[in-house]
Design an enzyme around this catalytic site. Structure first.
Site, short mmCIF file in Angstrom:
data_model
loop_
_atom_site.label_atom_id
_atom_site.label_comp_id
_atom_site.label_asym_id
_atom_site.label_seq_id
_atom_site.Cartn_x
_atom_site.Cartn_y
_atom_site.Cartn_z
N LYS A 87 42.39 33.32 37.99
CA LYS A 87 42.86 32.71 39.23
C LYS A 87 43.28 31.26 39.04
CE LYS A 87 42.05 36.45 41.57
NZ LYS A 87 43.16 37.33 41.97
N SER A 325 33.79 42.42 36.93
CA SER A 325 35.14 42.98 37.02
C SER A 325 35.71 43.22 35.62
CB SER A 325 36.07 42.05 37.82
OG SER A 325 36.21 40.80 37.20
#
Length: 395
Positions: A87, A325
């Site tokens: 991100k 994740s």
């Protein structure tokens, strides 16, 4: 030549380079003078990108997968960004694009965004770097590590009821924007075209170059959908975005929690088992992101939270701290590599974030208990252990 000379003359050299090339000089202080060069980033956000690939074939061997035909699995370590997640690219891209369009300006604009994870951290560190006030709204279930990280970066954190999840955080963000008036600005990570754009411009080219164009299969999780969309558009080609096809046969595989199979359903597939909350932070946000190009996905692989945690543990045991994740994505990649048709394929799995951010996640509960139960041990002679709280000199 004295290295100090390079630092005092880099501005002059940049001026010469700009006049020769007709292009603006780079923001980093990487300047070549004779046979010497310096490679110094001007600010933290200039360190975003350029992440390495790591050989993950040892994991395949541990699962009994035959490697004799040339099968290769590598991880793209987005966990090594300046704030330790993929991100970081998104945060920089959205702020860069908004600045270029004159939509925001440091010292005046207040950035407001609903986020439950790493996008918020990326926005917080870049906002601090560039002088923006930043307010993030998030469900009260978010971990203490994330709250502390955001607060340490000077961000304002507003918690919302856990029962309303991301929609509640979004509603609160809109309320704050309304109160701020023209000074407030929401970057809209799930809808912002700067999201897949940064992956077409950076992540995709990096993967293509570092694999020497050998990539056959891309395995990526879906949070906002920007990574899997942008990388696939760059490699498969996208006329809309000016990307010439490099390998139209690339197989794009998206990963989502088995407990929340919204993307599978959107692609016409059937949901498996009970649907609801899951433990894979960073994907399965409870919606199909508008940024996600569903048509570019060749397959969606669902991974249950328990299996994701097991694979995350495998990554830690090979010396690679990663979030859950990452475990989900690598688990899906292992499943793909087990297929006979993958015997000679080159598979790239995205490793989205570093693992230290997740110590309050349920998968670490046993380790946390062990760490908290550790006690000090007595020292050997000539130490007198009574001085350190023990009953006798020898403990």
């Amino acid at each position: 030549q004295d290295p100090m000379y390079a630092t005092t003359t880099k501005a002059a050299v940049r001026s010469v380079l700009s006049s020769v090339t007709g292009k603006a000089a780079p923001r980093t202080a990487a300047v070549v003078l004779g046979s010497r060069s310096l490679n110094i980033a001007s600010r933290p956000s200039d360190l975003v990108g350029g992440t390495p690939l790591l050989d993950l074939n040892p994991l395949l061997a541990n699962h009994g997968i035959n490697l004799e035909d040339g099968l290769q699995l590598v991880g793209k370590l987005e966990s090594l960004g300046p704030c330790s997640s993929v991100k970081d690219r998104l945060g920089r891209s959205m702020i860069d694009e908004a600045e270029k369009q004159g939509l925001i300006s440091p010292g005046k604009t207040v950035l407001v965004e609903p986020t439950s994870g790493n996008t918020g951290i990326a926005l917080a560190f870049i906002a601090r770097e560039r002088g923006y006030r930043c307010i993030l709204t998030m469900p009260e279930t978010m971990s203490i590590e994330r709250r502390m990280m955001l607060l340490a970066l000077g961000c304002e954190v507003v918690l919302t009821p856990k029962e309303t999840a991301v929609p509640g955080a979004l509603a609160k963000a809109h309320e704050i924007i309304a109160e701020l008036g023209s000074d407030g600005f929401m970057l809209q990570q799930f809808e912002n075209p700067a999201n897949p754009k940064i992956h077409r411009e950076t992540t995709g080219p990096e993967i293509w170059e570092d694999t020497d164009g050998r990539i056959d299969i891309l395995v990526s999780g879906v949070g906002t959908g920007g990574t899997v969309t942008g990388v696939s558009q760059y490699i498969k080609g996208s006329e809309e975005h000016g990307c010439s096809p490099l390998k139209p046969t690339l197989q794009t595989i998206a990963v989502e929690p088995m407990e929340q199979m919204l993307i599978t359903h959107a692609k016409g597939g059937e949901k498996i088992g009970e649907q609801g909350p899951h433990k894979i932070q960073g994907m399965g946000a409870g919606l199909v992101p508008p940024v996600l190009d569903l048509d570019i996905l060749d397959e969606v692989v669902p991974v249950h939270s328990e299996e994701a945690m097991k694979t995350t543990h495998e990554l830690w045991m090979m010396g690679l701290p990663a979030g859950v994740s990452s475990g989900a994505i690598v688990n899906a990649a292992i499943q793909v590599c087990q297929r006979p048709e993958s015997a000679d394929k080159f598979v790239v799995a995205i490793i989205p974030s570093f693992g230290e951010r997740y110590f309050t996640h349920p998968m670490f509960s046993e380790i946390k208990e062990t760490a908290e139960s550790l006690t000090k041990q007595p020292l050997p002679e000539p130490y007198d252990n009574t001085e350190y709280g023990f009953a006798t000199p020898r403990g």
